[in-house]
Motif scaffolding. Structure first.
Motif, PDB file in Angstrom:
ATOM      1  N   ARG A 196       0.841  -1.213   0.000  1.00  0.00           N
ATOM      2  CA  ARG A 196       0.000   0.000   0.000  1.00  0.00           C
ATOM      3  C   ARG A 196       0.871   1.256   0.000  1.00  0.00           C
ATOM      4  NH1 ARG A 196      -5.355   0.710   1.787  1.00  0.00           N
ATOM      5  NH2 ARG A 196      -5.253  -1.350   2.720  1.00  0.00           N
ATOM      6  N   GLU A 197       1.945   1.215   0.782  1.00  0.00           N
ATOM      7  CA  GLU A 197       2.842   2.377   0.846  1.00  0.00           C
ATOM      8  C   GLU A 197       3.778   2.449  -0.348  1.00  0.00           C
ATOM      9  OE1 GLU A 197       4.857   2.531   4.599  1.00  0.00           O
ATOM     10  OE2 GLU A 197       3.031   1.988   5.685  1.00  0.00           O
ATOM     11  N   LEU A 198       4.223   1.292  -0.817  1.00  0.00           N
ATOM     12  CA  LEU A 198       5.160   1.262  -1.942  1.00  0.00           C
ATOM     13  C   LEU A 198       4.505   1.570  -3.282  1.00  0.00           C
ATOM     14  CD1 LEU A 198       7.146  -1.935  -0.901  1.00  0.00           C
ATOM     15  CD2 LEU A 198       7.940   0.435  -0.768  1.00  0.00           C
ATOM     16  N   PHE A 199       3.259   1.117  -3.453  1.00  0.00           N
ATOM     17  CA  PHE A 199       2.549   1.280  -4.727  1.00  0.00           C
ATOM     18  C   PHE A 199       1.142   1.812  -4.483  1.00  0.00           C
ATOM     19  CE2 PHE A 199       5.347  -2.447  -4.861  1.00  0.00           C
ATOM     20  CZ  PHE A 199       6.252  -2.038  -5.822  1.00  0.00           C
ATOM     21  N   PRO A 200       1.015   3.032  -3.972  1.00  0.00           N
ATOM     22  CA  PRO A 200      -0.312   3.542  -3.611  1.00  0.00           C
ATOM     23  C   PRO A 200      -1.275   3.631  -4.794  1.00  0.00           C
ATOM     24  CG  PRO A 200       1.327   5.298  -3.520  1.00  0.00           C
ATOM     25  CD  PRO A 200       2.065   4.011  -3.744  1.00  0.00           C
ATOM     26  N   ASP A 201      -0.759   3.916  -5.988  1.00  0.00           N
ATOM     27  CA  ASP A 201      -1.646   4.049  -7.147  1.00  0.00           C
ATOM     28  C   ASP A 201      -2.201   2.708  -7.619  1.00  0.00           C
ATOM     29  OD1 ASP A 201      -1.188   6.775  -7.106  1.00  0.00           O
ATOM     30  OD2 ASP A 201       0.437   6.657  -8.585  1.00  0.00           O
ATOM     31  N   GLY A 202      -1.441   1.633  -7.464  1.00  0.00           N
ATOM     32  CA  GLY A 202      -1.881   0.339  -7.963  1.00  0.00           C
ATOM     33  C   GLY A 202      -2.426  -0.602  -6.915  1.00  0.00           C
ATOM     34  N   PHE A 203      -2.325  -0.213  -5.631  1.00  0.00           N
ATOM     35  CA  PHE A 203      -2.715  -1.124  -4.562  1.00  0.00           C
ATOM     36  C   PHE A 203      -4.190  -1.491  -4.630  1.00  0.00           C
ATOM     37  CE2 PHE A 203      -4.118  -2.288  -0.324  1.00  0.00           C
ATOM     38  CZ  PHE A 203      -3.194  -3.265   0.003  1.00  0.00           C
ATOM     39  N   GLN A 204      -5.056  -0.526  -4.823  1.00  0.00           N
ATOM     40  CA  GLN A 204      -6.494  -0.807  -4.855  1.00  0.00           C
ATOM     41  C   GLN A 204      -6.848  -1.732  -6.008  1.00  0.00           C
ATOM     42  OE1 GLN A 204      -8.739  -0.201  -2.558  1.00  0.00           O
ATOM     43  NE2 GLN A 204     -10.256  -1.288  -3.757  1.00  0.00           N
ATOM     44  N   ASP A 205      -6.246  -1.504  -7.164  1.00  0.00           N
ATOM     45  CA  ASP A 205      -6.524  -2.368  -8.316  1.00  0.00           C
ATOM     46  C   ASP A 205      -6.038  -3.788  -8.050  1.00  0.00           C
ATOM     47  OD1 ASP A 205      -7.435  -2.845 -11.034  1.00  0.00           O
ATOM     48  OD2 ASP A 205      -5.308  -3.009 -11.538  1.00  0.00           O
ATOM     49  N   LEU A 206      -4.828  -3.911  -7.472  1.00  0.00           N
ATOM     50  CA  LEU A 206      -4.318  -5.245  -7.147  1.00  0.00           C
ATOM     51  C   LEU A 206      -5.182  -5.939  -6.101  1.00  0.00           C
ATOM     52  CD1 LEU A 206      -0.474  -4.588  -6.984  1.00  0.00           C
ATOM     53  CD2 LEU A 206      -1.689  -5.962  -8.671  1.00  0.00           C
ATOM     54  N   SER A 207      -5.738  -5.181  -5.187  1.00  0.00           N
ATOM     55  CA  SER A 207      -6.590  -5.760  -4.150  1.00  0.00           C
ATOM     56  C   SER A 207      -7.923  -6.242  -4.711  1.00  0.00           C
ATOM     57  CB  SER A 207      -6.859  -4.736  -3.046  1.00  0.00           C
ATOM     58  OG  SER A 207      -5.647  -4.370  -2.421  1.00  0.00           O
ATOM     59  N   ALA A 208      -8.470  -5.496  -5.663  1.00  0.00           N
ATOM     60  CA  ALA A 208      -9.772  -5.834  -6.227  1.00  0.00           C
ATOM     61  C   ALA A 208      -9.683  -6.839  -7.369  1.00  0.00           C
ATOM     62  CB  ALA A 208     -10.464  -4.558  -6.723  1.00  0.00           C
ATOM     63  N   ASN A 209      -8.528  -6.907  -8.038  1.00  0.00           N
ATOM     64  CA  ASN A 209      -8.370  -7.773  -9.210  1.00  0.00           C
ATOM     65  C   ASN A 209      -7.101  -8.597  -9.095  1.00  0.00           C
ATOM     66  OD1 ASN A 209     -10.627  -6.563 -10.735  1.00  0.00           O
ATOM     67  ND2 ASN A 209      -9.333  -4.749 -10.684  1.00  0.00           N
ATOM     68  N   PRO A 210      -7.123  -9.631  -8.252  1.00  0.00           N
ATOM     69  CA  PRO A 210      -5.905 -10.435  -8.108  1.00  0.00           C
ATOM     70  C   PRO A 210      -5.536 -11.085  -9.436  1.00  0.00           C
ATOM     71  CG  PRO A 210      -7.769 -11.499  -7.030  1.00  0.00           C
ATOM     72  CD  PRO A 210      -8.227 -10.142  -7.462  1.00  0.00           C
ATOM     73  N   ASP A 211      -4.240 -11.262  -9.647  1.00  0.00           N
ATOM     74  CA  ASP A 211      -3.803 -11.825 -10.920  1.00  0.00           C
ATOM     75  C   ASP A 211      -3.270 -13.242 -10.779  1.00  0.00           C
ATOM     76  OD1 ASP A 211      -1.452 -11.329  -9.639  1.00  0.00           O
ATOM     77  OD2 ASP A 211      -0.563 -10.123 -11.218  1.00  0.00           O
ATOM     78  N   SER A 212      -3.447 -13.837  -9.608  1.00  0.00           N
ATOM     79  CA  SER A 212      -3.006 -15.208  -9.383  1.00  0.00           C
ATOM     80  C   SER A 212      -4.127 -16.002  -8.742  1.00  0.00           C
ATOM     81  CB  SER A 212      -1.789 -15.251  -8.460  1.00  0.00           C
ATOM     82  OG  SER A 212      -0.710 -14.600  -9.058  1.00  0.00           O
ATOM     83  N   LEU A 213      -4.179 -17.250  -9.089  1.00  0.00           N
ATOM     84  CA  LEU A 213      -5.168 -18.157  -8.517  1.00  0.00           C
ATOM     85  C   LEU A 213      -4.450 -19.442  -8.156  1.00  0.00           C
ATOM     86  CD1 LEU A 213      -8.241 -18.685  -8.030  1.00  0.00           C
ATOM     87  CD2 LEU A 213      -8.260 -19.735 -10.284  1.00  0.00           C
TER      88      LEU A 213
END
Length: 76
Positions: free
Chosen positions: A37-54
């Motif tokens: 969240r601190e390192l990538f504030p702009d992309g954190f929300q997108d990564l949280s809502a759209n995980p890219d691994s299953l």
């Protein structure tokens, strides 16, 4: 390291495993570490809502593993 991606709907992935006799034990879609969240504030929300691994945890068919959890002797 080369990686092969398999982009399919969830039902196609789970169906491929269960159709081959595997049992699904768990399905997970991990999100980013909280420190991100601190390192990538702009992309954190997108990564949280759209995980890219299953991750799928599956058990092999009983024809491969005996009831005691040991491999069947005549299986390669």
């Amino acid at each position: 390291m080369p990686t092969t991606l398999w982009r399919r709907p969830l039902h196609a992935m789970t169906g491929a495993f269960t159709g081959a006799g595997f049992r699904l034990r768990a399905i997970g879609a991990p999100g980013p570490e909280r420190a991100a969240r601190e390192l990538f504030p702009d992309g954190f929300q997108d990564l949280s809502a759209n995980p890219d691994s299953l991750f799928l945890v599956v058990e092999p068919p009983l024809s491969v593993v005996g009831s005691g959890g040991r491999p069947v002797a005549d299986h390669p």
